[in-house]
Motif scaffolding. Structure first.
Motif, PDB file in Angstrom:
ATOM      1  N   PRO A 139       9.101  14.665   4.586  1.00  0.00           N
ATOM      2  CA  PRO A 139       9.674  13.341   4.313  1.00  0.00           C
ATOM      3  C   PRO A 139       8.580  12.315   4.025  1.00  0.00           C
ATOM      4  O   PRO A 139       7.476  12.395   4.569  1.00  0.00           O
ATOM      5  CB  PRO A 139      10.427  12.999   5.610  1.00  0.00           C
ATOM      6  N   THR A 140       8.894  11.357   3.174  1.00  0.00           N
ATOM      7  CA  THR A 140       7.979  10.258   2.887  1.00  0.00           C
ATOM      8  C   THR A 140       8.743   8.946   2.973  1.00  0.00           C
ATOM      9  O   THR A 140       9.976   8.908   2.849  1.00  0.00           O
ATOM     10  CB  THR A 140       7.366  10.391   1.477  1.00  0.00           C
ATOM     11  N   VAL A 141       8.022   7.859   3.199  1.00  0.00           N
ATOM     12  CA  VAL A 141       8.613   6.528   3.202  1.00  0.00           C
ATOM     13  C   VAL A 141       7.774   5.631   2.314  1.00  0.00           C
ATOM     14  O   VAL A 141       6.596   5.905   2.073  1.00  0.00           O
ATOM     15  CB  VAL A 141       8.674   5.939   4.635  1.00  0.00           C
ATOM     16  N   LYS A 142       8.394   4.543   1.812  1.00  0.00           N
ATOM     17  CA  LYS A 142       7.664   3.624   0.953  1.00  0.00           C
ATOM     18  C   LYS A 142       6.632   2.844   1.761  1.00  0.00           C
ATOM     19  O   LYS A 142       6.865   2.485   2.913  1.00  0.00           O
ATOM     20  CB  LYS A 142       8.636   2.650   0.282  1.00  0.00           C
ATOM     21  N   PHE A 143       5.508   2.586   1.119  1.00  0.00           N
ATOM     22  CA  PHE A 143       4.451   1.753   1.693  1.00  0.00           C
ATOM     23  C   PHE A 143       3.891   2.308   2.998  1.00  0.00           C
ATOM     24  O   PHE A 143       3.432   1.572   3.867  1.00  0.00           O
ATOM     25  CB  PHE A 143       4.959   0.322   1.932  1.00  0.00           C
ATOM     26  N   GLY A 144       3.923   3.620   3.160  1.00  0.00           N
ATOM     27  CA  GLY A 144       3.380   4.219   4.372  1.00  0.00           C
ATOM     28  C   GLY A 144       4.341   4.095   5.536  1.00  0.00           C
ATOM     29  O   GLY A 144       5.352   3.398   5.481  1.00  0.00           O
ATOM     30  N   GLY A 145       4.034   4.748   6.621  1.00  0.00           N
ATOM     31  CA  GLY A 145       4.929   4.734   7.771  1.00  0.00           C
ATOM     32  C   GLY A 145       4.356   4.025   8.971  1.00  0.00           C
ATOM     33  O   GLY A 145       4.831   4.200  10.088  1.00  0.00           O
ATOM     34  N   GLY A 146       3.320   3.220   8.752  1.00  0.00           N
ATOM     35  CA  GLY A 146       2.720   2.528   9.883  1.00  0.00           C
ATOM     36  C   GLY A 146       1.621   3.346  10.529  1.00  0.00           C
ATOM     37  O   GLY A 146       1.539   4.561  10.370  1.00  0.00           O
ATOM     38  N   SER A 147       0.765   2.678  11.240  1.00  0.00           N
ATOM     39  CA  SER A 147      -0.357   3.358  11.900  1.00  0.00           C
ATOM     40  C   SER A 147      -0.747   2.599  13.153  1.00  0.00           C
ATOM     41  O   SER A 147      -0.336   1.443  13.356  1.00  0.00           O
ATOM     42  CB  SER A 147      -1.553   3.459  10.946  1.00  0.00           C
ATOM     43  N   ILE A 148      -1.532   3.246  13.971  1.00  0.00           N
ATOM     44  CA  ILE A 148      -2.053   2.641  15.198  1.00  0.00           C
ATOM     45  C   ILE A 148      -3.561   2.799  15.204  1.00  0.00           C
ATOM     46  O   ILE A 148      -4.086   3.881  14.916  1.00  0.00           O
ATOM     47  CB  ILE A 148      -1.442   3.299  16.451  1.00  0.00           C
TER      48      ILE A 148
END
Length: 247
Positions: A139-148
């Motif tokens: 699966p992919t999401v637009k503009f990345g999926g966030g990070s820490i």
């Protein structure tokens, strides 16, 4: 032939003769050893100009017989001459250090962990016509999926505290992270007196406010060569952490 087989006629050959002559094979091997990024298409054109028309698979087979295989090149830090000299000097100075020296070091580093998706090449086992079931897709999401972003440390005694970084990292924020976690981690790990702190040469780490704080706390620093993330054992720890997060 008479002494060996008792006949003088040509015996049946075990297979079709190879399309690339031994001399041609030596030529293309010599080229790829000098220029490892040469493509099979370029070699095809060279052989064709010499009168030999072959497929890319035939070229691969010739290389494989001689122990040459196509591999993805390893990624390494870009090093200038001064970086190479500094790394060599660091290695020479620490080559004969006893194990007790390394046990006194508290290693540290920052990491960015992607919370969704995976940026490395993956493979799935599937049959033809089953490319789209969920178990066979990523699966992919637009503009990345966030990070820490996180800061962590460890020593021969174990892992220290893990600090989640919020917002933009600055020298003042880095000093605050050290103030909250560094000494407490050393105590948690029961580091002996005279322990040494390791950090890389990130501008936030070498900022005046950071160095003044370390000097005030009388914390000894391990002199670290620039452009040397591959020398930091923290990278191995981060790799394990990223793999577990991805799973």
């Amino acid at each position: 032939m008479w002494k060996e087989h008792g006949i003088t006629i040509n015996l049946p050959r075990p297979g079709a003769p190879r399309k690339i002559s031994d001399r041609g094979v030596r030529t293309i091997i010599r080229r790829v050893l000098q220029l490892p990024r040469t493509t099979r298409g370029e070699l095809q054109k060279d052989l064709e100009s010499a009168g030999t028309v072959v497929s890319k698979k035939t070229i691969s087979n010739a290389f494989n017989r001689h122990g040459l295989h196509a591999r993805t090149p390893r990624k390494t830090p870009f090093l200038k001459k001064k970086h190479v000299e500094a790394r060599l000097e660091f290695a020479t100075q620490h080559l004969d250090k006893p194990m007790t020296f390394w046990e006194k070091i508290l290693w540290s580093d920052e990491i960015k962990i992607e919370l969704f998706g995976c940026h490395k090449t993956q493979h799935v086992w599937r049959k033809n016509g089953t490319a789209h079931p969920p178990q066979n897709t990523i699966p992919t999401v637009k503009f990345g999926g966030g990070s820490i972003m996180a800061w962590g440390c460890f020593s021969a005694c174990g892992t220290g505290r893990l600090h989640i970084i919020e917002g933009i990292m600055t020298g003042e924020k880095y000093q605050d992270i050290l103030d909250q976690n560094l000494v407490s981690s050393a105590r948690l790990l029961k580091m002996k007196r005279g322990w040494i702190f390791q950090q890389d040469n990130d501008p936030k780490h070498t900022a005046k406010v950071t160095l003044n704080w370390l000097k005030k706390k009388k914390i000894k620093l391990l002199e670290w060569p620039s452009q040397s993330p591959d020398l930091n054992p923290n990278e191995n720890l981060w790799k394990d952490l990223k793999i577990r997060v991805q799973r």
